[in-house]
Design an enzyme around this catalytic site. Sequence first.
Site, PDB file in Angstrom:
ATOM      1  N   LYS A 179      -0.782   0.572  -3.876  1.00 23.49           N
ATOM      2  CA  LYS A 179      -1.353   1.038  -5.299  1.00 23.49           C
ATOM      3  C   LYS A 179      -2.105   0.257  -6.100  1.00 23.49           C
ATOM      4  CE  LYS A 179       0.797   5.602  -5.808  1.00 23.49           C
ATOM      5  NZ  LYS A 179       2.105   5.595  -4.665  1.00 23.49           N
ATOM      6  N   SER A 192       4.373   2.161  -2.096  1.00 25.34           N
ATOM      7  CA  SER A 192       3.646   2.254  -2.967  1.00 25.34           C
ATOM      8  C   SER A 192       2.969   1.003  -3.716  1.00 25.34           C
ATOM      9  CB  SER A 192       4.050   2.905  -4.313  1.00 25.34           C
ATOM     10  OG  SER A 192       4.276   4.520  -3.779  1.00 25.34           O
ATOM     11  N   SER A 224       3.582   5.966 -10.217  1.00 26.63           N
ATOM     12  CA  SER A 224       3.342   6.022  -8.753  1.00 26.63           C
ATOM     13  C   SER A 224       2.818   7.237  -8.050  1.00 26.63           C
ATOM     14  CB  SER A 224       4.698   5.506  -8.287  1.00 26.63           C
ATOM     15  OG  SER A 224       4.352   5.127  -6.839  1.00 26.63           O
TER      16      SER A 224
END
Length: 335
Positions: free
Chosen positions: A64, A61, A116
Site C-alpha cells: 500500500k 500490505s 490498512s
Amino acid sequence: MFKKFGKILLLLVFCTAAVALPMAYKTVYVEADGVAEIAMELTSGKVFHSKNAEKRLPMASTTKIMTALITAEECDLDEVITVPEQAVGVEGSSIYLKRDERISVKDLLYGLMLRSGNDAACALAVHHSGSVEKFVERMNQRAKEIGANDTNFKNPSGLPDDEHYTTAKDLCNIARTAMSNATFSQVVSTKLYNGEFRQFINKNKLLNAMEGANGVKTGYTQKAGRCLVSSAKRDGMDVVCVVLNCYDMFERSQNIMENCFERYTCEIIPADMNFIYKGKPCALNEECALIVERNKPLQFEIAAPNADGDRNAVAKLEILCENELLFSHNLYTIK
C-alpha cells in the site's frame, strides 16, 4: 564536527587532512532470524544494514506504500467520490466501505495507510485509473521509474498472489521515495486522524514506542509473514528500515534503527565554510549534509572541478573515509 566550525579557512590544495569524529557508542549488533531486512538513509540512499535484501519475497500490505504514493502524487485529495461496487466487501482488512457511500480521497488515503483498508486500496485504484488492472499497470510503471526492478505488483493492497513480490531493497527505495513526498509523510506519521467522513487510529506501534519514529506501514499475510516498513528521524538523519517475514517486526525494526543512530551521524557542511584552491578562496553554493560513521576519521581533498559543464566552478571538494568517497561537490568563488 562541521556544525561547530562556523567560518573556517582550510588551506588545502591537492592535499588531505584527517578529522576525528566523536567516539562511537559501544553497541553490539545482533542478527535476528528475519528472512530479509535493510536500513537506508532517506536522502542519500546510504545502506546502513542489509541481510538477504535482494531476495524476492511477498510483502503483504506494505504494498500500500506504492498505492498511497501514486494517490498522493496524482490525485486531488479534496475530491469527494462515490464508492464503487468493486470496493465493497473486499477480502482482508477493511474500513467497511458501503456501496455508493460518499467519501473524500483524503479519507480513503488515511484509511489505506492507518487502518490498512483493502477496500480503500480498491476504491483509490478505481478512482485513479478506472479499474484495478489499469492501476496495477501504473504501480509497476512507477516502480520501474524508482528503479525497483525486482518488484512486481498484481493488486493495490497486498493480497497473496504468486506473482506479487518485491525485495527488501526495492521496497526500501519505494518507501524512501514516498517519505520524500510531503503529503505521504504527513499521512503515515499521523497517530489519530479526524477526517471529514471518517476517523482512524494508526496501527503502527512504533510511532509511540520509538523516539523520532514517523512512519510508515505494517503488513501481514500467512504467506508473507509479518512485514514492516518503518522510518525515524533524529538530529537531521532519516533512517528507513524494511523487515520482511519477521515475527518480532516492531522490536527488530527498532533495534536496527537504534543501531543506525548509534553508529552514524549527519554532519552539516555550511555554505559559508571557506576553502582555498590555488590561492583563491572558494565555498559550496549551498549547505550540504553528509552521513558519517561516528568513530571514523575523514579525509578532505581539494582538486580541479568536476568536468560536468559547470563553468562557474573553480574547484572540487571531496570527502573520503578509509579511501571510500563519501562526498563530492564543486566549489565556487566567494563573492
